[in-house]
Design an enzyme around this catalytic site. Structure first.
Site, short mmCIF file in Angstrom:
data_model
loop_
_atom_site.label_atom_id
_atom_site.label_comp_id
_atom_site.label_asym_id
_atom_site.label_seq_id
_atom_site.Cartn_x
_atom_site.Cartn_y
_atom_site.Cartn_z
CG ASN A 82 28.06 83.90 20.63
OD1 ASN A 82 28.69 84.53 21.46
ND2 ASN A 82 28.54 83.64 19.44
CG ASP A 83 28.24 80.28 17.89
OD1 ASP A 83 27.35 81.13 18.06
OD2 ASP A 83 28.97 80.25 16.88
N PRO A 84 27.44 77.14 21.22
CG PRO A 84 26.16 75.21 20.73
CD PRO A 84 26.19 76.72 20.55
CD GLN A 134 32.69 81.72 20.26
OE1 GLN A 134 32.78 82.74 19.59
NE2 GLN A 134 33.77 81.01 20.58
CB SER A 193 32.34 78.74 16.82
OG SER A 193 31.49 79.45 17.69
#
Ligand SMILES: *[C@@H]1O[C@H](CO)[C@@H](O)[C@H](O)[C@H]1NC(C)=O
Ligand SMILES: *[C@@H]1O[C@H](CO)[C@@H](O)[C@H](O)[C@H]1NC(C)=O
Ligand SMILES: *[C@H]1O[C@@H](CO)[C@H](O)[C@@H](O)[C@@H]1NC(C)=O
Length: 582
Positions: free
Chosen positions: A62-64, A79, A123
């Site tokens: 998921n998130d950068p 992530q 994150s």
């Protein structure tokens, strides 16, 4: 300006060798995720696994997190679940690149290890400190039963290592805890810090307790160790939780040059504040003014946080983050695109999630919004172009673009509308809801001016196709024509259990000349489109059951009542870059 060229240096070979042993380990878990009979064979086809979008060899992403440039390398953390294709067991995976297109996977950068991140490393961002070393700020989960969120810091173990392979967590952690006034389960995603008046500042996303007020909680520090919460958040709005805030200056309207996050005063035209809204799962931003003495940020459009909101992308794009690239003096945006198939599909595939193509981002000449464009390095993947010029598409007509395999391609089109006379009237009830309007007026609903655009990933019989298109209305807001851009996957696949929303956004462009452009990055199961030179962007995930690989076709269509001219179309097959050893 150093343009870092990709070369497979000896250390890269070494890294790739290390990587292939790492992916050996992960491949085993794929076998344990046996495909269930309800999963069609096409879903697990390698022809639906993206070719030039960022992804690890397998599993969930998921998130950068914390993108940065350091000693010759671009770094991307993200992530990642090392154990499967669903969310869980999240760590900070780490890849490096010379060009943001070819990627090499390294060992994970951050994994749970201290009391304040033992149950999760979520994150965060990187900041380059005064001595040139980077620091990571990230959210840790500190209790097993609740999502008790705490902010932590990590520093490179060896700042001389350009690959930043190892990170340590200093014993002054944590740096911010959820005290009274902070909802402990809604307190995450620290930003890159900026420096002003002798102090560092950074934001943490939050939700004011007992309310629906999303906020960018402001912290200050003199030494980057001890952080004090400011009395007021930098900004807030009644929108629900703000995840992944991002805050940065932009240069004067129309200037494509990016600015360091701490830039202030002369040369800074505006600041941008972005948040990822947990409730809607989209990334919204405002353009405004930041006063670093009063510590206030005021959006130019006072209601821009809630009404006619600007989105980086009107499709599948979330938890994004920008960073300043000192090499090419630009600001680059990265965002996560999740899957639109089912969890059962993801388990069978063994992977879920990609990062959108890195986009350069700058202030539009109007000063009212941002413009985004795929970074120029992407063009190195282009093969020989197929060109079409001066072709008129009459009402109800379409033509196929032949001469390339378009399932992994980059397509640029310039359209010219012969007249706006037949544009449909605009119903102002939809001014705040482009997506609803596009849901009603999809690609097959005949119009006056448009719908016209591309059918991508289309099967030979056109039973499957994803439409990316424009529709023009007259008498819109302020008497100007209204341009709607849609990405309509409702016919993209015959596979059941897919999420197929008609994503849409308005395009604030002057169409009085009749001209408008479209660029679509087509990559097997993603269609990432840029309208009017990057004023409106829409990313869709699609999973054709027939239009896979060489069976995918590309057409230009016009379902309006007005002739459309394709003044120029260029399409390129795209090569596969190095992608984390996959
Ligand atoms: C730190 O990194 C540099 C550059 O990679 C390397 O030469 C040096 O040996 C490293 N130092 C330690 C203590 O690992
Ligand atoms: C914190 O946020 C969650 C999610 O919105 C909510 O359920 C909970 O009641 C909030 N807690 C407080 C103290 O406001
Ligand atoms: C991506 O998946 C779809 C379909 O499951 C959800 O509706 C979206 O909310 C989700 N997007 C994000 C950012 O999580």
């Amino acid at each position: 300006m150093g343009n870092p060229k990709w070369a497979l240096a000896p250390w890269a070979v070494l890294l790739l060798l290390q990587l292939s042993s790492a992916s050996h380990h992960t491949r085993r878990s794929l076998e344990t995720e046996a495909a269930s009979p309800s999963v069609p064979a096409s879903i697990v086809s390698p022809l639906l696994r993206t070719g030039y979008h960022f992804q690890p060899p397998m599993n969930w992403i998921n998130d950068p997190n914390g993108p940065l440039y350091y000693k010759g390398w671009y770094h991307l953390f993200y992530q990642y679940n090392p154990k499967g294709a669903v969310w869980g067991n999240i760590i900070w995976a780490h890849s490096v690149s010379r060009d943001l297109i070819n990627w090499i996977a390294l060992e994970p950068a951050i994994t749970p290890s201290i009391p304040t991140d033992k149950y999760g490393v979520w994150s965060g961002s990187t900041t380059i400190l005064h001595d040139g070393t980077p620091a990571i700020l990230y959210t840790g989960i500190g209790r097993p039963d609740t999502n008790y969120q705490i902010q932590n810091i990590a520093l490179p173990k060896n700042a001389s290592d350009p690959l930043l392979r190892e990170w340590t967590k200093p014993d002054y952690n944590p740096i911010a805890v959820p005290v009274a006034g902070i909802n402990a389960t809604q307190f995450r995603d620290p930003t890159t810090a900026w420096f002003a008046g002798g102090r560092w500042r950074m934001l943490v996303g939050g939700l004011r307790p007992g309310t629906l007020r999303g906020e960018a909680i402001l912290y200050r520090s003199r030494d980057f160790k001890h952080w004090v919460r400011a009395k007021h958040p930098l900004h807030s709005a009644l929108t629900g939780m703000w995840e992944c805030p991002d805050f940065y200056p932009v240069a004067k309207a129309g200037a494509e040059r990016g600015l360091d996050t701490s830039a202030y005063g002369a040369g800074v035209a505006k600041h941008v504040l972005k948040n990822s809204l947990d409730l809607t799962r989209y990334d919204y931003y405002t353009v405004g003014t930041y006063d670093n003495t009063a510590e206030r940020y005021v959006p130019d459009n006072p209601t821009g946080d809630v009404y006619r909101r600007l989105q980086y992308d009107y499709g599948n794009f979330y938890a994004s983050k920008t960073f300043f690239d000192p090499v090419k003096q630009r600001r680059i945006l990265l965002g996560w695109a999740n899957e639109s198939d089912s969890v059962a599909h993801d388990k069978a595939k063994g992977w879920a999630g990609i990062q959108a193509i890195p986009r350069k981002i700058w202030l539009d000449p109007s000063g009212k919004q941002l413009v985004q464009w795929p970074i120029e390095e992407l063009e190195k993947l282009r093969g020989k172009p197929v060109n079409v010029g001066d072709k008129v598409v009459m009402p109800g007509q379409h033509f196929e673009v032949t001469g390339l395999h378009s399932y992994q391609s980059d397509v640029e089109v310039s359209f010219e509308v012969s007249s706006l006379d037949k544009a449909e009237p605009f119903d102002p009830a939809y001014i705040n809801d482009a997506q609803k309007l596009c849901g009603m007026k999809g690609a097959d609903v005949k119009g006056g001016v448009g719908p016209f655009g591309l059918w991508v990933l289309a099967s030979a019989d056109l039973a499957e196709k994803t439409a990316v298109f424009f529709r023009v209305f007259k008498d819109g807001y302020g008497g100007k024509p209204v341009v709607l851009m849609c990405s309509d996957p409702s016919k993209s696949s015959l596979t059941p259990d897919l999420y197929k929303p008609t994503f849409a956004g308005f395009v604030d462009t002057d169409i009085s000349s009749g001209k408008i452009s479209l660029r679509s990055l087509i990559d097997r199961s993603v269609v990432e489109s840029f309208g009017a030179g990057g004023k409106t962007c829409i990313l869709s995930r699609v999973y054709p059951s027939m239009a896979l690989g060489k069976d995918a076709h590309l057409h230009v269509f016009n379902n309006g009542a007005t002739d459309i001219k394709v003044s120029r179309l260029a399409a390129w097959e795209m090569k596969k870059p190095l992608m984390n050893g996959a």
